[in-house]
Design an enzyme around this catalytic site. Structure first.
Site, PDB file in Angstrom:
ATOM      1  N   ILE A   1       0.909  -1.135   0.000  1.00  0.00           N
ATOM      2  CA  ILE A   1       0.000   0.000   0.000  1.00  0.00           C
ATOM      3  C   ILE A   1       0.955   1.193   0.000  1.00  0.00           C
ATOM      4  O   ILE A   1       1.606   1.473   1.009  1.00  0.00           O
ATOM      5  CB  ILE A   1      -0.938   0.016   1.230  1.00  0.00           C
ATOM      6  N   PRO A   2       1.109   1.857  -1.145  1.00  0.00           N
ATOM      7  CA  PRO A   2       2.227   2.779  -1.346  1.00  0.00           C
ATOM      8  C   PRO A   2       2.106   4.123  -0.627  1.00  0.00           C
ATOM      9  O   PRO A   2       1.973   5.182  -1.242  1.00  0.00           O
ATOM     10  CB  PRO A   2       2.264   2.941  -2.865  1.00  0.00           C
ATOM     11  N   CYS A   3       2.234   4.080   0.678  1.00  0.00           N
ATOM     12  CA  CYS A   3       2.163   5.295   1.491  1.00  0.00           C
ATOM     13  C   CYS A   3       3.313   6.251   1.185  1.00  0.00           C
ATOM     14  O   CYS A   3       3.218   7.445   1.448  1.00  0.00           O
ATOM     15  CB  CYS A   3       2.117   4.945   2.975  1.00  0.00           C
ATOM     16  N   HIS A   4       4.383   5.735   0.593  1.00  0.00           N
ATOM     17  CA  HIS A   4       5.526   6.584   0.241  1.00  0.00           C
ATOM     18  C   HIS A   4       5.186   7.560  -0.884  1.00  0.00           C
ATOM     19  O   HIS A   4       5.927   8.511  -1.114  1.00  0.00           O
ATOM     20  CB  HIS A   4       6.735   5.718  -0.151  1.00  0.00           C
TER      21      HIS A   4
END
Length: 177
Positions: free
Chosen positions: A141-144
């Site tokens: 889950i690409p929180c970056h």
């Protein structure tokens, strides 16, 4: 995991785990029978035990091989992220934020304001930031891909150097496509 299992530190759940080397450093991957419940960096079994004190924590062995291979592929080639099963618990708002994060194309970013608006709560910018930070499966889950409205990176649980490396890799791959 059921919401009550998440709330109760993994009670009644078996979690298999492994730590492997990646381009971003040591990665911890942990999974239930339903999917990956934790992907982090610089953590070990002790950290997993603290997060899920009531779970049955077992070294993963071959049971995790495909998930590990997929997670490494997600790091190495985020433009072609594999569809890996996830087992993450969160509130309805957190789930909405996480779903929105998964919609951000590799190599692009959004602000916390953008995310809040996209989930229908434009005034919930801080809550969107908190939901972003509560993500248990970094990269998947690409929180970056979320940055501050001034264009700065903001925070990342595993360090701004890793966040920048992920974004740089995604942008470079995007230019190659």
């Amino acid at each position: 995991m059921t919401p009550s299992a998440w709330k109760n530190g993994g009670a009644g759940v078996t979690i298999r785990w492994a730590v492997v080397d990646t381009a971003l450093g040591k990665m911890l991957l942990a999974a239930t029978g339903k999917g990956i419940c934790r992907l982090s960096f610089d953590e070990d079994e002790a950290a997993l035990q603290r997060r899920f004190p009531n779970a049955d924590i077992i070294a993963g062995g071959s049971a995790l091989e495909q998930l590990i291979t997929g997670a490494i592929a997600a790091i190495e080639n985020p433009a072609h992220m594999p569809d890996l099963p996830l087992d993450v618990g969160g509130t309805a708002f957190q789930q909405a934020v996480w779903n929105e994060l998964k919609r951000i194309p590799a190599g692009e970013t959004r602000t916390y304001t953008d995310i809040a608006a996209a989930v229908g709560s434009p005034n919930a910018v801080r809550a969107a930031g908190s939901a972003n930070g509560a993500n248990n499966v970094a990269v998947l889950i690409p929180c970056h891909r979320v940055i501050r409205s001034d264009g700065s990176l903001g925070g990342f649980a595993y360090g701004l150097e890793r966040k920048q490396a992920l974004l740089d890799k995604e942008r470079a791959q995007g230019r190659l496509l």
